[in-house]
Motif scaffolding. Sequence first.
Motif, PDB file in Angstrom:
ATOM      1  N   ARG A  81      22.809  11.953   6.942  1.00 62.62           N
ATOM      2  CA  ARG A  81      24.020  12.699   7.239  1.00 62.62           C
ATOM      3  C   ARG A  81      23.732  13.925   8.103  1.00 62.62           C
ATOM      4  O   ARG A  81      24.559  14.340   8.909  1.00 62.62           O
ATOM      5  CB  ARG A  81      24.687  13.164   5.933  1.00 62.62           C
ATOM      6  N   SER A  82      22.561  14.505   7.905  1.00 59.54           N
ATOM      7  CA  SER A  82      22.214  15.740   8.616  1.00 59.54           C
ATOM      8  C   SER A  82      21.495  15.503   9.937  1.00 59.54           C
ATOM      9  O   SER A  82      21.100  16.454  10.601  1.00 59.54           O
ATOM     10  CB  SER A  82      21.329  16.623   7.726  1.00 59.54           C
ATOM     11  N   ALA A  83      21.306  14.250  10.299  1.00 57.07           N
ATOM     12  CA  ALA A  83      20.553  13.956  11.523  1.00 57.07           C
ATOM     13  C   ALA A  83      21.185  12.796  12.277  1.00 57.07           C
ATOM     14  O   ALA A  83      21.695  11.847  11.682  1.00 57.07           O
ATOM     15  CB  ALA A  83      19.104  13.627  11.185  1.00 57.07           C
ATOM     16  N   ALA A  84      21.144  12.889  13.599  1.00 53.32           N
ATOM     17  CA  ALA A  84      21.628  11.820  14.461  1.00 53.32           C
ATOM     18  C   ALA A  84      20.553  11.510  15.486  1.00 53.32           C
ATOM     19  O   ALA A  84      19.940  12.415  16.050  1.00 53.32           O
ATOM     20  CB  ALA A  84      22.917  12.226  15.164  1.00 53.32           C
ATOM     21  N   VAL A  85      20.295  10.242  15.733  1.00 54.11           N
ATOM     22  CA  VAL A  85      19.267   9.815  16.682  1.00 54.11           C
ATOM     23  C   VAL A  85      19.936   9.053  17.815  1.00 54.11           C
ATOM     24  O   VAL A  85      20.615   8.039  17.576  1.00 54.11           O
ATOM     25  CB  VAL A  85      18.207   8.918  16.001  1.00 54.11           C
ATOM     26  N   ILE A  86      19.755   9.543  19.032  1.00 55.73           N
ATOM     27  CA  ILE A  86      20.297   8.850  20.201  1.00 55.73           C
ATOM     28  C   ILE A  86      19.417   7.634  20.493  1.00 55.73           C
ATOM     29  O   ILE A  86      18.229   7.773  20.752  1.00 55.73           O
ATOM     30  CB  ILE A  86      20.348   9.784  21.423  1.00 55.73           C
ATOM     31  N   LYS A  87      19.998   6.463  20.445  1.00 53.43           N
ATOM     32  CA  LYS A  87      19.238   5.220  20.653  1.00 53.43           C
ATOM     33  C   LYS A  87      19.297   4.736  22.099  1.00 53.43           C
ATOM     34  O   LYS A  87      18.365   4.107  22.584  1.00 53.43           O
ATOM     35  CB  LYS A  87      19.779   4.125  19.724  1.00 53.43           C
ATOM     36  N   GLU A  88      20.407   4.998  22.783  1.00 53.63           N
ATOM     37  CA  GLU A  88      20.545   4.530  24.168  1.00 53.63           C
ATOM     38  C   GLU A  88      21.444   5.488  24.935  1.00 53.63           C
ATOM     39  O   GLU A  88      22.483   5.917  24.441  1.00 53.63           O
ATOM     40  CB  GLU A  88      21.130   3.121  24.204  1.00 53.63           C
ATOM     41  N   ALA A  89      21.019   5.837  26.145  1.00 60.16           N
ATOM     42  CA  ALA A  89      21.793   6.743  26.986  1.00 60.16           C
ATOM     43  C   ALA A  89      21.514   6.424  28.441  1.00 60.16           C
ATOM     44  O   ALA A  89      20.487   5.832  28.778  1.00 60.16           O
ATOM     45  CB  ALA A  89      21.452   8.196  26.674  1.00 60.16           C
ATOM     46  N   TYR A  90      22.441   6.832  29.311  1.00 58.14           N
ATOM     47  CA  TYR A  90      22.320   6.549  30.732  1.00 58.14           C
ATOM     48  C   TYR A  90      22.478   7.832  31.538  1.00 58.14           C
ATOM     49  O   TYR A  90      23.340   8.654  31.241  1.00 58.14           O
ATOM     50  CB  TYR A  90      23.376   5.533  31.186  1.00 58.14           C
ATOM     51  N   PHE A  91      21.619   7.987  32.564  1.00 57.03           N
ATOM     52  CA  PHE A  91      21.762   9.099  33.474  1.00 57.03           C
ATOM     53  C   PHE A  91      22.919   8.821  34.421  1.00 57.03           C
ATOM     54  O   PHE A  91      22.970   7.775  35.077  1.00 57.03           O
ATOM     55  CB  PHE A  91      20.477   9.315  34.285  1.00 57.03           C
ATOM     56  N   LYS A  92      23.849   9.764  34.506  1.00 56.93           N
ATOM     57  CA  LYS A  92      24.946   9.655  35.448  1.00 56.93           C
ATOM     58  C   LYS A  92      24.519  10.234  36.794  1.00 56.93           C
ATOM     59  O   LYS A  92      23.581  11.019  36.883  1.00 56.93           O
ATOM     60  CB  LYS A  92      26.168  10.434  34.949  1.00 56.93           C
ATOM     61  N   GLN A  93      25.248   9.871  37.823  1.00 56.68           N
ATOM     62  CA  GLN A  93      24.967  10.442  39.137  1.00 56.68           C
ATOM     63  C   GLN A  93      25.446  11.892  39.150  1.00 56.68           C
ATOM     64  O   GLN A  93      26.573  12.175  38.754  1.00 56.68           O
ATOM     65  CB  GLN A  93      25.709   9.650  40.230  1.00 56.68           C
ATOM     66  N   PRO A  94      24.599  12.837  39.573  1.00 53.55           N
ATOM     67  CA  PRO A  94      25.027  14.235  39.626  1.00 53.55           C
ATOM     68  C   PRO A  94      26.268  14.397  40.494  1.00 53.55           C
ATOM     69  O   PRO A  94      26.410  13.742  41.520  1.00 53.55           O
ATOM     70  CB  PRO A  94      23.818  14.946  40.245  1.00 53.55           C
ATOM     71  N   SER A  95      27.178  15.282  40.082  1.00 56.70           N
ATOM     72  CA  SER A  95      28.446  15.431  40.786  1.00 56.70           C
ATOM     73  C   SER A  95      28.384  16.441  41.918  1.00 56.70           C
ATOM     74  O   SER A  95      29.256  16.460  42.779  1.00 56.70           O
ATOM     75  CB  SER A  95      29.541  15.852  39.797  1.00 56.70           C
TER      76      SER A  95
END
Length: 206
Positions: free
Chosen positions: A75-89
């Motif tokens: 409950r006190s922790a979240a783990v990012i499993k997958e993420a994507y780099f967006k193109q800088p704006s």
Amino acid sequence: MDFRYPNRKPASSQLQTVGRTSFKEKEGNRSFANRGMTFEDDINHSNLYYLQSGKAVIHKKPTPVQIVSVDYPKRSAAVIKEAYFKQPSTTDYNGVYRGKYIDFEAKETRNKTSFPLNNFHQHQIEHMRQVTKQDGICFILARFKTTQEDFLLKASDLFQFWEQQQQGGRKSIPKAFFEEKAPSIQLGYNPRIDYLEIIDKLFFAG
């Protein structure tokens, strides 16, 4: 954690480690001609020097990340499993120097005779135009990697070639134009790339 670029390729093989070298490193340990650091390393190293010496506050903008999968093992922790780099704006760097807003993009090429305009995106050009209209200091730092030469080109000069390209003109900026119109920056020690010295001459002289 699995970071990926918009093309779905894992980021682990494409990411470069930057900013680990302290500017307190002894001069004898690194030659001025040593280009072992990446262009981004050199700029980040310079910005750190400017910040710690109280000369300017300029930072690299973080790359936007889209999180698509999160695991909650506790409950006190979240783990990012997958993420994507967006193109800088917008552009790579911004900050404040001598009371003026500074905004610039840093690019490099292996081309020996010209600088391809496909290094830039339309939204970046539009952003730089907006900064220029607000009387901000806007430019690009360009490195010709093969010949190990760095230049500072004002955004207004970049716009000239961008407009010509859109009208069917050439798709690059000749290196000869940089040599004539864009001041070169010699690699130093502290800072590595003293682009503010050029800014003083181009925007604050007179």
